[in-house]
Scaffold this motif. Structure first.
Motif, PDB file in Angstrom:
ATOM      1  N   ALA A 109       0.863  -1.177   0.000  1.00 21.65           N
ATOM      2  CA  ALA A 109       0.000   0.000   0.000  1.00 21.65           C
ATOM      3  C   ALA A 109       0.903   1.231   0.000  1.00 21.65           C
ATOM      4  O   ALA A 109       2.000   1.206   0.562  1.00 21.65           O
ATOM      5  N   HIS A 110       0.430   2.291  -0.625  1.00 23.40           N
ATOM      6  CA  HIS A 110       1.215   3.521  -0.707  1.00 23.40           C
ATOM      7  C   HIS A 110       0.308   4.696  -0.374  1.00 23.40           C
ATOM      8  O   HIS A 110      -0.778   4.825  -0.933  1.00 23.40           O
ATOM      9  N   VAL A 111       0.758   5.536   0.543  1.00 26.51           N
ATOM     10  CA  VAL A 111       0.006   6.719   0.946  1.00 26.51           C
ATOM     11  C   VAL A 111       0.784   7.951   0.513  1.00 26.51           C
ATOM     12  O   VAL A 111       1.963   8.085   0.826  1.00 26.51           O
ATOM     13  N   THR A 112       0.106   8.830  -0.220  1.00 24.32           N
ATOM     14  CA  THR A 112       0.689  10.119  -0.580  1.00 24.32           C
ATOM     15  C   THR A 112      -0.139  11.185   0.111  1.00 24.32           C
ATOM     16  O   THR A 112      -1.362  11.235  -0.062  1.00 24.32           O
ATOM     17  N   SER A 113       0.514  12.014   0.901  1.00 27.55           N
ATOM     18  CA  SER A 113      -0.192  13.043   1.651  1.00 27.55           C
ATOM     19  C   SER A 113       0.426  14.407   1.367  1.00 27.55           C
ATOM     20  O   SER A 113       1.552  14.502   0.891  1.00 27.55           O
ATOM     21  N   ALA A 114      -0.334  15.448   1.688  1.00 31.39           N
ATOM     22  CA  ALA A 114       0.149  16.806   1.458  1.00 31.39           C
ATOM     23  C   ALA A 114       1.237  17.186   2.459  1.00 31.39           C
ATOM     24  O   ALA A 114       2.107  18.001   2.149  1.00 31.39           O
ATOM     25  N   ILE A 152      -3.893  10.413  -0.817  1.00 29.49           N
ATOM     26  CA  ILE A 152      -4.242   9.412  -1.820  1.00 29.49           C
ATOM     27  C   ILE A 152      -3.673   8.090  -1.325  1.00 29.49           C
ATOM     28  O   ILE A 152      -2.500   8.011  -0.968  1.00 29.49           O
ATOM     29  N   ILE A 153      -4.525   7.062  -1.287  1.00 29.89           N
ATOM     30  CA  ILE A 153      -4.094   5.751  -0.827  1.00 29.89           C
ATOM     31  C   ILE A 153      -4.238   4.765  -1.982  1.00 29.89           C
ATOM     32  O   ILE A 153      -5.310   4.661  -2.582  1.00 29.89           O
ATOM     33  N   ARG A 154      -3.139   4.054  -2.274  1.00 27.80           N
ATOM     34  CA  ARG A 154      -3.144   3.022  -3.318  1.00 27.80           C
ATOM     35  C   ARG A 154      -2.891   1.671  -2.654  1.00 27.80           C
ATOM     36  O   ARG A 154      -1.885   1.476  -1.986  1.00 27.80           O
ATOM     37  N   VAL A 155      -3.816   0.746  -2.873  1.00 24.69           N
ATOM     38  CA  VAL A 155      -3.668  -0.615  -2.381  1.00 24.69           C
ATOM     39  C   VAL A 155      -3.913  -1.532  -3.562  1.00 24.69           C
ATOM     40  O   VAL A 155      -5.020  -1.582  -4.092  1.00 24.69           O
ATOM     41  N   GLY A 156      -2.853  -2.222  -3.993  1.00 18.58           N
ATOM     42  CA  GLY A 156      -2.988  -3.061  -5.179  1.00 18.58           C
ATOM     43  C   GLY A 156      -3.346  -2.206  -6.376  1.00 18.58           C
ATOM     44  O   GLY A 156      -2.660  -1.233  -6.686  1.00 18.58           O
ATOM     45  N   ASP A 157      -4.449  -2.534  -7.023  1.00 22.84           N
ATOM     46  CA  ASP A 157      -4.879  -1.753  -8.180  1.00 22.84           C
ATOM     47  C   ASP A 157      -6.013  -0.783  -7.850  1.00 22.84           C
ATOM     48  O   ASP A 157      -6.620  -0.202  -8.738  1.00 22.84           O
ATOM     49  N   LYS A 158      -6.280  -0.592  -6.570  1.00 19.67           N
ATOM     50  CA  LYS A 158      -7.339   0.337  -6.139  1.00 19.67           C
ATOM     51  C   LYS A 158      -6.720   1.633  -5.633  1.00 19.67           C
ATOM     52  O   LYS A 158      -5.703   1.623  -4.953  1.00 19.67           O
ATOM     53  N   VAL A 159      -7.373   2.748  -5.968  1.00 21.38           N
ATOM     54  CA  VAL A 159      -6.898   4.067  -5.550  1.00 21.38           C
ATOM     55  C   VAL A 159      -8.056   4.816  -4.912  1.00 21.38           C
ATOM     56  O   VAL A 159      -9.142   4.893  -5.480  1.00 21.38           O
ATOM     57  N   SER A 163      -7.808  13.659  -1.580  1.00 20.79           N
ATOM     58  CA  SER A 163      -7.063  14.914  -1.526  1.00 20.79           C
ATOM     59  C   SER A 163      -7.931  16.083  -1.962  1.00 20.79           C
ATOM     60  O   SER A 163      -8.892  15.919  -2.719  1.00 20.79           O
ATOM     61  N   ILE A 164      -7.593  17.252  -1.498  1.00 22.24           N
ATOM     62  CA  ILE A 164      -8.319  18.459  -1.897  1.00 22.24           C
ATOM     63  C   ILE A 164      -8.124  18.698  -3.391  1.00 22.24           C
ATOM     64  O   ILE A 164      -9.067  19.046  -4.105  1.00 22.24           O
ATOM     65  N   LYS A 165      -6.918  18.474  -3.885  1.00 17.39           N
ATOM     66  CA  LYS A 165      -6.645  18.628  -5.318  1.00 17.39           C
ATOM     67  C   LYS A 165      -7.540  17.698  -6.126  1.00 17.39           C
ATOM     68  O   LYS A 165      -8.102  18.086  -7.143  1.00 17.39           O
ATOM     69  N   GLY A 166      -7.689  16.452  -5.684  1.00 17.91           N
ATOM     70  CA  GLY A 166      -8.548  15.491  -6.371  1.00 17.91           C
ATOM     71  C   GLY A 166      -9.998  15.940  -6.388  1.00 17.91           C
ATOM     72  O   GLY A 166     -10.698  15.814  -7.388  1.00 17.91           O
TER      73      GLY A 166
END
Length: 181
Positions: A109-114, A152-159, A163-166
């Protein structure tokens, strides 16, 4: 095309590891080879260079890895060189490592935060993801100030884009498709 090539080789290596009951050993060796190759871009350039003949490339692989890793890895790298797919080698090893981890019940899993997250926030996100997936989560984190806020959280092929930008991009898209009467 690249994804198909990577999946084929990684799947073949995965099946061999499973047949031999050596998944852990293969995963460790793949990780070590991958790290070594990432740290030596000149070596990778040499293996992929068109002016270096195939026999010399195979000799380089034999000298560097024979006796240090399983014969299956030496054979795999030799086959990749013979098929002129050296540029995919690191991706193949990475894909295999991910397949081995998933087989062991681990999930990436990958978390991208501001902003950087606290250890408590990371632990909470990890616990929530583990509860939702039923697997042990291996979490990585990145910071991207352009998100403005949220994550933004990515787990496998799910996103999941929280985010406010999103949200602003989604609103912009909605407004651009709005027709005024």
């Amino acid at each position: 095309m690249a994804e198909i090539v990577v999946n084929r080789y990684a799947t073949a290596l995965f099946e061999i590891a499973k047949e031999q009951g050596a998944m852990t050993k293969f995963k460790e060796e793949a990780s070590a080879i991958c790290e070594l190759l990432k740290g030596e871009p000149e070596y990778m350039n040499l293996l992929g260079h068109p002016s270096v003949v195939e026999a010399q490339k195979l000799e380089l692989i034999e000298e560097a890895f024979s006796g240090r890793v399983s014969d299956e890895f030496v054979g795999l790298m030799g086959l990749i060189i013979k098929k002129s797919r050296t540029g995919y080698l690191i991706d193949i090893l990475t894909q295999f490592i991910n397949m081995a981890k998933e087989d062991a019940g681990l999930m990436q899993a990958h978390v991208t935060s501001a902003m950087p997250l606290t250890n408590q926030q990371i632990a909470q996100i990890k616990a929530n993801l583990e509860q939702g997936t039923g697997k042990t989560i291996e979490l990585t984190q990145a910071v991207d100030a352009s998100l403005i806020g949220g994550m933004i959280i990515r787990v496998g092929d799910k996103v999941v884009d929280g985010s406010i930008k999103g949200q602003m991009d989604a609103l912009k898209s909605e407004l651009s498709h709005l027709r005024l009467a």
